[in-house]
Design an enzyme around this catalytic site. Structure first.
Site, PDB file in Angstrom:
ATOM      1  N   ASP A  14     -27.617 -64.769   5.264  1.00 12.26           N
ATOM      2  CA  ASP A  14     -28.296 -65.429   4.690  1.00 12.26           C
ATOM      3  C   ASP A  14     -27.716 -66.410   3.453  1.00 12.26           C
ATOM      4  O   ASP A  14     -26.877 -65.394   2.868  1.00 12.26           O
ATOM      5  CB  ASP A  14     -29.748 -64.753   4.243  1.00 12.26           C
ATOM      6  CG  ASP A  14     -30.705 -65.429   3.949  1.00 12.26           C
ATOM      7  OD1 ASP A  14     -30.622 -66.890   4.295  1.00 12.26           O
ATOM      8  OD2 ASP A  14     -31.839 -65.005   3.521  1.00 12.26           O
ATOM      9  N   ASN A  62     -34.874 -71.537  13.977  1.00  9.51           N
ATOM     10  CA  ASN A  62     -34.184 -72.559  13.274  1.00  9.51           C
ATOM     11  C   ASN A  62     -34.086 -73.895  13.841  1.00  9.51           C
ATOM     12  O   ASN A  62     -33.853 -74.825  13.414  1.00  9.51           O
ATOM     13  CB  ASN A  62     -32.747 -72.078  13.357  1.00  9.51           C
ATOM     14  CG  ASN A  62     -32.208 -70.925  12.309  1.00  9.51           C
ATOM     15  OD1 ASN A  62     -31.557 -70.261  12.470  1.00  9.51           O
ATOM     16  ND2 ASN A  62     -33.229 -70.655  11.231  1.00  9.51           N
TER      17      ASN A  62
END
Length: 235
Positions: A14, A62
């Site tokens: 991340d 995503n």
């Protein structure tokens, strides 16, 4: 670092977007730098004797990102495979995937399948990419696969145990992660390996993924070595 045996490390990578934003760069440059870091972390994993490295590369959620970003990510996946395949072969690393990879862009999927085939006999470690992956989706797919198999056999649905259910997960032959690392300081699982992480140790660092390298990986393993894993039991 003291001698700590860690077979399987999973990482939620991340912070790519924030890394780029802080430098005034397009978000795709953060993703590109993040892809470069995979090489360094993979080398570190080999040096520390980690057999399996599972990276959360692209989630089922995503797809909700802007089309341009998704397209760029698929392109980066192709670049990654082209760049890293010779290195994977040289270092004896096997490439595997988990997730609904049939839904990836055709070009990326073709290169991915080729790399998996080329590396399938390597035995120097496993790089397991979670692509179009979701923990809930994995459990749903496992249930549907089990039901379809029972229907095909025309038999009654057997009693399900944890052990029998595990056989229907994406990578049932890979041991559960000993350690989950999450970069960028976020404190959530983000739908990652919901079944497999039940008793994994967690390590969260504020370091953004494009800045996470061998030193940071070693610090995570060092912290893991200080843990007392009880798997729900008591001393």
């Amino acid at each position: 670092m003291k001698n700590v045996k860690v077979r399987h490390v999973a990482i939620i990578m991340d912070g790519n977007g924030r890394w780029a934003e802080r430098r005034g760069l397009p978000k795709v440059e953060g993703h590109r730098q993040g892809a470069r870091q995979v090489t360094e972390v993979l080398k570190a994993a080999q040096e520390y004797g980690v057999e399996f490295l599972t990276l959360y590369a692209f989630s089922t959620e995503n797809w909700k990102r802007p089309v341009a970003e998704v397209t760029a990510l698929m392109g980066l996946l192709e670049e990654f495979i082209d760049d890293k395949l010779p290195e994977l072969m040289k270092n004896g690393i096997r490439l595997r995937t988990i997730g609904r990879t049939e839904d990836l862009f055709p070009g990326a999927r073709k290169k991915l399948l080729h790399a998996i085939e080329m590396t399938e006999k390597n035995n120097g470690g496993t790089l397991n990419l979670a692509l179009n992956y979701g923990g809930r989706a994995e459990i749903v797919d496992a249930v549907n696969k089990m039901a379809a198999e029972m229907t095909e056999k025309g038999g009654r649905f057997p009693k399900v145990t944890e052990e029998s259910f595990r056989n229907y997960l994406y990578a049932s032959d890979i041991p559960d992660p000993d350690l989950l690392i999450r970069t960028s300081g976020e404190l959530r699982l983000s739908n990652f390996l919901l079944w497999e992480l039940s008793y994994s140790e967690m390590y969260v660092t504020d370091t953004l993924w494009p800045d996470f390298g061998k030193k940071e990986f070693g610090e995570a393993l060092e912290a893991y070595g200080q843990r007392d894993r009880r798997f729900g039991g008591r001393k």
